[in-house]
Scaffold this active site. Structure first.
Site, short mmCIF file in Angstrom:
data_model
loop_
_atom_site.label_atom_id
_atom_site.label_comp_id
_atom_site.label_asym_id
_atom_site.label_seq_id
_atom_site.Cartn_x
_atom_site.Cartn_y
_atom_site.Cartn_z
N CYS A 1 -46.30 -23.14 -0.64
CA CYS A 1 -47.31 -22.46 0.16
C CYS A 1 -47.37 -21.04 -0.37
O CYS A 1 -46.53 -20.64 -1.16
CB CYS A 1 -46.91 -22.39 1.62
SG CYS A 1 -46.67 -23.99 2.40
N ARG B 1 -51.39 -22.28 -4.56
CA ARG B 1 -50.13 -22.75 -3.98
C ARG B 1 -50.34 -23.62 -2.75
O ARG B 1 -49.39 -24.21 -2.23
CB ARG B 1 -49.24 -21.56 -3.58
CG ARG B 1 -48.95 -20.61 -4.71
CD ARG B 1 -48.06 -19.49 -4.22
NE ARG B 1 -46.78 -19.97 -3.77
CZ ARG B 1 -45.75 -20.20 -4.57
NH1 ARG B 1 -45.84 -19.99 -5.85
NH2 ARG B 1 -44.61 -20.66 -4.07
N TRP C 1 -49.63 -25.63 2.21
CA TRP C 1 -49.65 -26.94 1.54
C TRP C 1 -48.69 -27.77 2.37
O TRP C 1 -47.47 -27.60 2.29
CB TRP C 1 -49.18 -26.79 0.10
CG TRP C 1 -49.11 -28.09 -0.63
CD1 TRP C 1 -48.00 -28.87 -0.82
CD2 TRP C 1 -50.18 -28.76 -1.28
NE1 TRP C 1 -48.34 -29.98 -1.54
CE2 TRP C 1 -49.65 -29.95 -1.84
CE3 TRP C 1 -51.54 -28.48 -1.44
CZ2 TRP C 1 -50.45 -30.85 -2.56
CZ3 TRP C 1 -52.31 -29.39 -2.15
CH2 TRP C 1 -51.76 -30.55 -2.70
N ASN D 1 -42.48 -20.57 3.31
CA ASN D 1 -42.75 -21.46 2.19
C ASN D 1 -41.43 -22.15 1.87
O ASN D 1 -40.44 -21.47 1.60
CB ASN D 1 -43.24 -20.61 1.00
CG ASN D 1 -43.21 -21.37 -0.30
OD1 ASN D 1 -43.43 -22.58 -0.33
ND2 ASN D 1 -42.93 -20.68 -1.38
N GLY D 2 -41.41 -23.48 1.93
CA GLY D 2 -40.17 -24.20 1.63
C GLY D 2 -39.98 -25.36 2.59
O GLY D 2 -40.91 -25.75 3.30
N GLU E 1 -47.18 -42.96 -21.00
CA GLU E 1 -47.54 -41.65 -20.45
C GLU E 1 -47.69 -40.62 -21.58
O GLU E 1 -48.62 -39.80 -21.54
CB GLU E 1 -46.47 -41.22 -19.43
CG GLU E 1 -46.66 -39.87 -18.80
CD GLU E 1 -47.98 -39.68 -18.07
OE1 GLU E 1 -48.73 -40.65 -17.88
OE2 GLU E 1 -48.29 -38.53 -17.72
N LYS F 1 -51.17 -38.63 -22.09
CA LYS F 1 -51.24 -37.16 -22.09
C LYS F 1 -51.95 -36.68 -23.35
O LYS F 1 -52.80 -35.81 -23.30
CB LYS F 1 -49.86 -36.51 -22.05
CG LYS F 1 -49.13 -36.48 -20.73
CD LYS F 1 -49.64 -35.51 -19.71
CE LYS F 1 -50.73 -36.08 -18.86
NZ LYS F 1 -50.47 -37.06 -17.88
N GLU G 1 -55.68 -37.50 -23.29
CA GLU G 1 -56.40 -36.74 -22.24
C GLU G 1 -56.71 -35.31 -22.67
O GLU G 1 -57.80 -34.82 -22.41
CB GLU G 1 -55.53 -36.66 -20.97
CG GLU G 1 -55.58 -37.89 -20.09
CD GLU G 1 -54.72 -37.72 -18.84
OE1 GLU G 1 -55.17 -38.14 -17.77
OE2 GLU G 1 -53.59 -37.19 -18.93
N HIS H 1 -46.47 -57.53 -32.72
CA HIS H 1 -47.58 -58.43 -32.37
C HIS H 1 -48.93 -57.75 -32.52
O HIS H 1 -49.87 -58.07 -31.79
CB HIS H 1 -47.39 -58.94 -30.93
CG HIS H 1 -46.13 -59.71 -30.76
ND1 HIS H 1 -45.90 -60.92 -31.37
CD2 HIS H 1 -45.00 -59.43 -30.07
CE1 HIS H 1 -44.70 -61.36 -31.06
NE2 HIS H 1 -44.12 -60.47 -30.27
N LYS I 1 -59.61 -34.33 -11.61
CA LYS I 1 -58.27 -34.39 -11.01
C LYS I 1 -58.20 -35.49 -9.95
O LYS I 1 -57.21 -36.17 -9.80
CB LYS I 1 -57.95 -33.02 -10.39
CG LYS I 1 -56.55 -32.89 -9.83
CD LYS I 1 -55.57 -32.65 -10.96
CE LYS I 1 -54.13 -32.71 -10.50
NZ LYS I 1 -53.26 -33.14 -11.61
#
Ligand code: G6P
Length: 609
Positions: free
Chosen positions: A2, A27, A75, A99-100, A484, A488, A491, A507, A604
């Site tokens: 946050c 944040r 958040w 925040n936390g 992945e 990446k 992308e 194969h 996103k």
């Protein structure tokens, strides 16, 4: 994650605080609020759900005028986004922004409720307000010592800012494991989660360290440890441009987020693991032990990067809980006529919690009687809302379109889920669970080691940036990491890349291999090492250049561009081996000059079919 801000000085501070929050919206942005000392002994609070524009509108209706105040942009982690759950939280005339994550919130809340405290929110933060209020009421010592006593009762991560009507023109800030920086002005002091919120006012800052607090008054910032020892620390001058500051000094959000991964994993594990018992805290995981015993099949659904985390999740569930498991991409579930039923645990993995294809798959499975668990990073988003339970990753908002920290946080969450299922069903011994959980808790440290290879990876990126195609190979949980790594790269650098199970190379893809096709092999020392090495030699024999992700100390891998990762337990390898691949894609894309944070044609959050 946050954003918090605070101001004490001679200016009317409401709009100044909102401007500071605007710089911290990266944040968190599901709700926001301010607490301002409006007159002697009085603290006014205004909060609003949604983005800061809504707080602006609320302040236009109910203006707050005063020269000392704190603010927050949220958040959500505990308690859905709502006005009641927005910060600041108030008890008496104490207002707190935080925040936390407070780990022992359940027991503290029970204690306070037993003493007659009435809570108005579902947050862990409100507890802090009540604890400080209670301690202030004891009238032992000053504001700082009351806060110290209150904080001594908390376990977990926090950066907090507190104002109290009884102590005018003063802000108290404290920090443990969440960031907090003090801005030193001329006759004014500020505090914030991050530098961008301060730059309009000052470039002289003091970073608070873990276990420290500060009393901010117009002309002084008095630092001390949480156990009361005074601290002297000279301010530092920040010469970043505002654009640099927004990204914490990194060139792109993606790079910043790659480096945030140790913290994202710490936050995702926080308060959820009981190593002594070799268990996961059941309330945090979204599946009860009773339900775990009834599951006949685990069915993962996800899209994109999340589907790669799901493949690792499948391997872990099979290995540790001995439940048949499968993975399918969301769009195919809605295309087929799938068969789901009671006995199925459908695990929907989605960082945004909004992906239309995954959501459709969830609805289909639910209608057929399956039990749905969402693994998501955004609290109360569409997929968790449509599910029976939720296991949240706590990676904080991710701005770069190509997912990095959300991916590793998903891996951490799914490994915890597999351990939980294994323990509940008696498939996993306490000792084995302890070994894995210890290894998981050590991952942030191992990630920091892996990140130290960044310069070396950057040099390799220079060598390979002109490749037209690349192949990525891996076995076991190295397979989803190969997928992945390839995703990446395509992308963000637009280089054609394929991820393959190393055993499948013969194969088909082997036909493509020549000196023009660099091959990335995920080859740490695990149970598959020798077989993967055979594949590596097959590739080398066809003149391809090889980049190999290998374990520290491995001297057997020669004739390749090796990137070393620390030696960790096999179950947590994917959380570490993915880091060099993220860095490789990032540096190649940066060399090519592509729009790293917003690659062409990608979004996103994909809420369309
Ligand atoms: C988009 C994003 C990817 C993401 C995928 C699934 O394509 O660009 O980074 O992996 O959606 O998103 P989810 O929010 O469900 O994880």
């Amino acid at each position: 994650m946050c954003g918090i801000v605070g101001y004490v000085g001679d200016k009317d501070c409401a709009s100044l605080l909102v401007e500071g929050l605007r710089k911290l919206e990266y944040r968190g942005y599901d709700s926001a609020g301010l607490a301002v000392e409006t007159s002697a002994g009085k603290v006014g609070v205004v909060r609003a759900v949604g983005k800061l524009a809504n707080l602006d509108a609320a302040l236009a209706k109910t203006p707050l005028s005063g020269k000392t105040g704190i603010g927050h942009t949220r958040w959500a982690t505990h308690g859905r986004p709502s006005e009641a759950n927005a910060h600041p939280h108030v008890a008496g005339n104490v207002a707190v922004v935080h925040n936390g994550i407070i780990e022992n919130h359940v027991e503290l809340r029970r204690g306070l409720e037993a003493a007659g405290v009435k809570f108005t929110s579902d947050t862990d933060t409100e507890i802090v307000a009540h604890l400080v209020h209670e301690e202030m009421g004891k009238k032992q010592g000053d504001f700082a010592s009351s806060v110290r006593r209150a904080l001594a009762r908390l376990r977990g991560a926090y950066a907090i800012a507190i104002v109290c009507g009884d102590v005018p023109e003063t802000i108290l800030v404290a920090k443990n494991a969440s960031p907090l920086v003090i801005g030193i002005g001329d006759g004014e002091m500020m505090a914030a989660s991050d530098i961008p919120a301060l730059l309009a006012h000052t470039r002289d800052v003091i970073f608070l360290e873990d276990g420290e607090m500060a009393v901010l008054e117009k002309k002084s910032a008095t630092l001390s440890t949480l156990d009361g020892k005074p601290i002297t620390r000279a301010p530092k001058r920040i010469d970043w441009s505002p654009a640099q500051a927004e990204k914490g000094g990194f060139k792109h959000f993606m790079l910043k987020e790659i480096f945030e991964q140790p913290r994202a994993i710490e936050d995702t594990l926080r308060g959820r693991i009981d190593v002594t018992a070799g268990e996961i805290v059941e309330e945090e995981i979204g599946v009860t032990a009773t339900l775990a015993k009834k599951i006949a099949r685990v069915y993962f659904v996800a899209c994109g990067t999340s589907s790669h985390a799901a493949i690792a999740g499948r391997y872990w569930v099979e290995q540790l809980a001995r439940i048949p498991a499968t993975v399918e991409i969301g769009s195919e579930v809605r295309t087929r006529e799938p068969v789901f039923g009671p006995g199925d645990l459908v695990v929907a993995v989605s960082q945004s919690g909004e992906t239309a294809d995954t959501l459709a798959a969830v609805r289909t499975a639910k209608a057929m009687g399956a039990h749905i668990l969402a693994v998501a990073n955004v609290l109360d988003s569409a997929i968790p809302r449509a599910s029976d339970g939720a296991l949240y990753t706590h990676a904080g908002p991710e701005i770069g379109v190509a997912s990095t920290k959300c991916f590793t946080a998903q891996l951490a969450a799914l490994l915890m889920l597999a351990v939980h299922l294994g323990r509940a069903r008696g498939a996993l011994s306490k000792e084995e669970a302890r070994r894995i959980l210890d290894a998981l808790l050590a991952v942030p440290h191992a990630m920091r080691d892996a990140l130290e290879e960044a310069e070396h990876v950057k040099n390799l990126a220079r060598k390979y940036a002109r490749a037209r195609d690349m192949l990525f190979l891996g076995r076991g949980t190295g397979f989803p990491i190969a997928l992945e790594g390839a995703l990446k790269l395509k992308e963000i650098s637009y280089i054609h890349a394929e991820g393959y199970a190393a055993g499948e190379m013969k194969h088909g893809p082997i036909a493509l291999i020549d000196e023009e096709m660099p091959v990335v092999v995920v080859a740490p020392r695990d149970a598959h090492y020798e077989k993967t090495m055979s594949n590596l030699h097959e590739v080398r024999a066809r003149e391809a250049q090889v980049i190999a992700v290998v374990s520290e100390g491995d001297k057997d891998v020669v004739g390749v561009d090796a990137i070393r990762v620390p030696v960790v337990e096999p179950e947590v390898l994917p959380l570490v081996t993915v880091i060099p691949l993220q860095l490789l894609s990032y540096f190649i894309a940066d060399i090519k000059g592509t729009d790293v944070d917003q690659p062409r044609n990608l979004a996103k959050t994909v809420t369309v079919e």
